[in-house]
Design a protein around this motif. Structure first.
Motif, PDB file in Angstrom:
ATOM      1  N   PRO A 258     -45.157 -22.038  -0.808  1.00 24.92           N
ATOM      2  CA  PRO A 258     -44.522 -20.733  -1.033  1.00 24.92           C
ATOM      3  C   PRO A 258     -43.532 -20.363   0.074  1.00 24.92           C
ATOM      4  O   PRO A 258     -43.785 -20.605   1.264  1.00 24.92           O
ATOM      5  N   LEU A 259     -42.406 -19.779  -0.333  1.00 26.83           N
ATOM      6  CA  LEU A 259     -41.341 -19.441   0.612  1.00 26.83           C
ATOM      7  C   LEU A 259     -41.839 -18.529   1.736  1.00 26.83           C
ATOM      8  O   LEU A 259     -41.439 -18.687   2.893  1.00 26.83           O
ATOM      9  N   THR A 260     -42.694 -17.588   1.400  1.00 28.61           N
ATOM     10  CA  THR A 260     -43.179 -16.644   2.424  1.00 28.61           C
ATOM     11  C   THR A 260     -43.899 -17.363   3.564  1.00 28.61           C
ATOM     12  O   THR A 260     -43.943 -16.856   4.689  1.00 28.61           O
ATOM     13  N   ASP A 261     -44.463 -18.535   3.286  1.00 28.35           N
ATOM     14  CA  ASP A 261     -45.149 -19.304   4.321  1.00 28.35           C
ATOM     15  C   ASP A 261     -44.185 -20.093   5.196  1.00 28.35           C
ATOM     16  O   ASP A 261     -44.607 -20.699   6.182  1.00 28.35           O
TER      17      ASP A 261
ATOM     18  N   LYS B   9     -32.936 -20.579  -5.264  1.00 32.21           N
ATOM     19  CA  LYS B   9     -33.630 -21.833  -5.534  1.00 32.21           C
ATOM     20  C   LYS B   9     -32.615 -22.955  -5.593  1.00 32.21           C
ATOM     21  O   LYS B   9     -31.486 -22.750  -6.026  1.00 32.21           O
ATOM     22  N   THR B  10     -33.038 -24.144  -5.146  1.00 32.56           N
ATOM     23  CA  THR B  10     -32.171 -25.306  -5.281  1.00 32.56           C
ATOM     24  C   THR B  10     -32.117 -25.706  -6.746  1.00 32.56           C
ATOM     25  O   THR B  10     -32.985 -25.334  -7.538  1.00 32.56           O
TER      26      THR B  10
ATOM     27  N   PHE C 240     -35.568 -21.181  -1.134  1.00 28.46           N
ATOM     28  CA  PHE C 240     -35.128 -21.188   0.264  1.00 28.46           C
ATOM     29  C   PHE C 240     -34.593 -19.815   0.649  1.00 28.46           C
ATOM     30  O   PHE C 240     -34.392 -18.948  -0.210  1.00 28.46           O
ATOM     31  N   ALA C 241     -34.366 -19.628   1.927  1.00 24.75           N
ATOM     32  CA  ALA C 241     -33.816 -18.367   2.436  1.00 24.75           C
ATOM     33  C   ALA C 241     -32.790 -18.657   3.520  1.00 24.75           C
ATOM     34  O   ALA C 241     -32.869 -19.670   4.216  1.00 24.75           O
TER      35      ALA C 241
END
Length: 436
Positions: free
Chosen positions: A82-85, A100-101, A111-112
């Motif tokens: 997960p992105l938040t992690d 998102k890719t 991604f961010a």
């Protein structure tokens, strides 16, 4: 004259003025100062993520590195949590640019970018497009890209196109009847440039050839065409130059990073050395000298929200022997080819259409790790995927609805969970291929 595009970026929290100032300062460095800048920026971004990103600290398994060559290589598979992690301290999904890719390598993830890093991406784009007299605030773009087909997503994207001075030709249906409407649009509009997916633009050029039409005669305001996201083969480039009557510029980029390389007015594929650091590695993660073929590994020099440090993008390439730290040149890019899907109705859809379909199965929890799509018959496709658990009936139903919406109804798909997916002898996973 109002700089609407710049204004839109500022209103969305992207400090474009500051980014342009820094970018031009980097561009104007001497060769020696540029080498120092790159070395310092690599160290700074590495230290930042080691100190402020728990995901990266756990991944790196070190507090610090004496040598850059000891820094581990990050792969797309490493990012499928997960992105938040994966966000650095102080960054959230709401105070970053997130996306998102495409999954064109078969390994999708979210991604961010922090807002300043994303502003630098836009500054870099504007600078390079400016080499060909294109101004994002003034020049009208003919855009060959996909578009969401749900009502809200469609309207939102059309509004963004309005702010960005572009008209979008959706690429899901490129049958002759649709291509004729595109020709008519070029007759009635003052387009300055074309930008979009290589395969879609090549299909358009083939239609012009069949009709014996020259696009520059139809739309005299056209200056240049920029192709992206897929390989541009030499014969296709000649076709575009012949049928469009304008220069063809080859772009290589990645949504999670930036423009990676962009053909300059001399015809060189100039690598972005201002916001990225590009290396070519062998199978043992050792740096290869200029002129040798290997894996393209990239460091994002400014993104503090999310680590892209020695990130293996999944492509194979060669840096030219004449490259320098200040001006690396991409001699050859291998990969990123997509077949065209032929459908029962006669519709032709580029392989990247499946980006919009497979987004349905791309989940932030990282369950679906990899997938490939194979067309076996006109109306039949196979999706092989690797995941922790089998995709559910509800997910399959959602995918089939998206397929009917983006492609056409009546197509048959089979889904097979695999332990691993077959790769090319270079380790490249091709997301879409056709057996027709």
């Amino acid at each position: 004259m109002l700089s609407l595009f710049d204004l839109t970026l500022r209103l969305n929290g992207f400090p474009i003025k500051k980014a342009k100032t820094q970018l031009h300062a980097i561009i104007n460095l001497s060769e020696t100062d540029c080498s120092t800048f790159v070395a310092n920026q690599k160290r700074e971004i590495l230290d930042f993520h080691l100190n402020h990103n728990s995901f990266y600290r756990d991944f790196a398994k070190e507090q610090s590195f004496k040598n850059w060559s000891d820094v581990p290589v990050l792969t797309k598979k490493d990012l499928q949590i997960p992105l938040t992690d994966r966000l650095s301290e102080g960054f959230t999904k709401t105070n970053c640019y997130t996306n998102k890719t495409s999954g064109s390598s078969g390994t999708p993830f979210s991604f961010a970018k922090d807002k300043y890093s994303h502003a630098l991406t836009w500054a870099s784009n504007m600078y390079r497009f400016g080499w060909f007299g294109i101004d994002f605030n003034q020049s009208y773009q003919a855009r060959f890209y996909g578009i969401p087909l749900d009502f809200i997503g469609y309207k939102k994207e059309r509004f963004k196109d309005f702010l960005g001075k572009r008209y979008r030709f959706p690429i899901f249906d490129l049958s002759d009847a649709v291509l004729e409407t595109i020709v008519e649009k070029f007759r009635s509009e003052q387009f300055k440039y074309i930008n979009g997916y290589t395969s879609s633009i090549v299909l358009f050029a083939k239609y012009l050839r069949k009709r014996n039409l020259l696009l520059k005669s139809i739309c005299p305001s056209l200056k240049v065409v920029m192709v992206t996201s897929e390989m541009l083969f030499e014969e296709d480039k000649l076709l575009l130059e012949t049928q469009f009557g304008i220069p063809v510029v080859n772009e290589y980029g990645a949504s999670e990073l930036d423009l990676i390389a962009f053909q300059n007015p001399k015809g060189e594929w100039q690598v972005n050395a201002e916001t990225l650091y590009v290396e070519i590695l062998d199978d043992n993660n050792s740096v290869l000298p200029y002129g040798q073929e290997g894996r393209i590994v990239i460091t994002s020099l400014f993104n503090k929200a999310h680590p892209f440090i020695r990130y293996d993008i999944g492509d194979i390439g060669i840096l030219d022997e004449n490259s320098t730290v200040q001006k690396p040149l991409l001699k050859k890019l291998i990969g990123r080819t997509n077949d065209v899907a032929l459908l029962p109705s006669g519709k032709k859809s580029p392989g990247l259409t499946f980006y919009y379909v497979t987004k349905s199965i791309i989940e932030d929890d990282g369950n679906v790790q990899e997938f490939v799509i194979t067309q076996t018959r006109l109306d039949s496709f196979e999706i092989d995927y690797v995941s922790a658990t089998e995709i559910t009936f509800e997910q399959i139903e959602k995918i089939e609805k998206a397929i009917a919406l983006y492609l056409e109804p009546g197509l048959h798909f089979t889904f097979t969970k695999k332990d691993f997916l077959k790769r090319s002898n270079r380790g490249k996973l091709k997301q879409f291929s056709s057996l027709l």
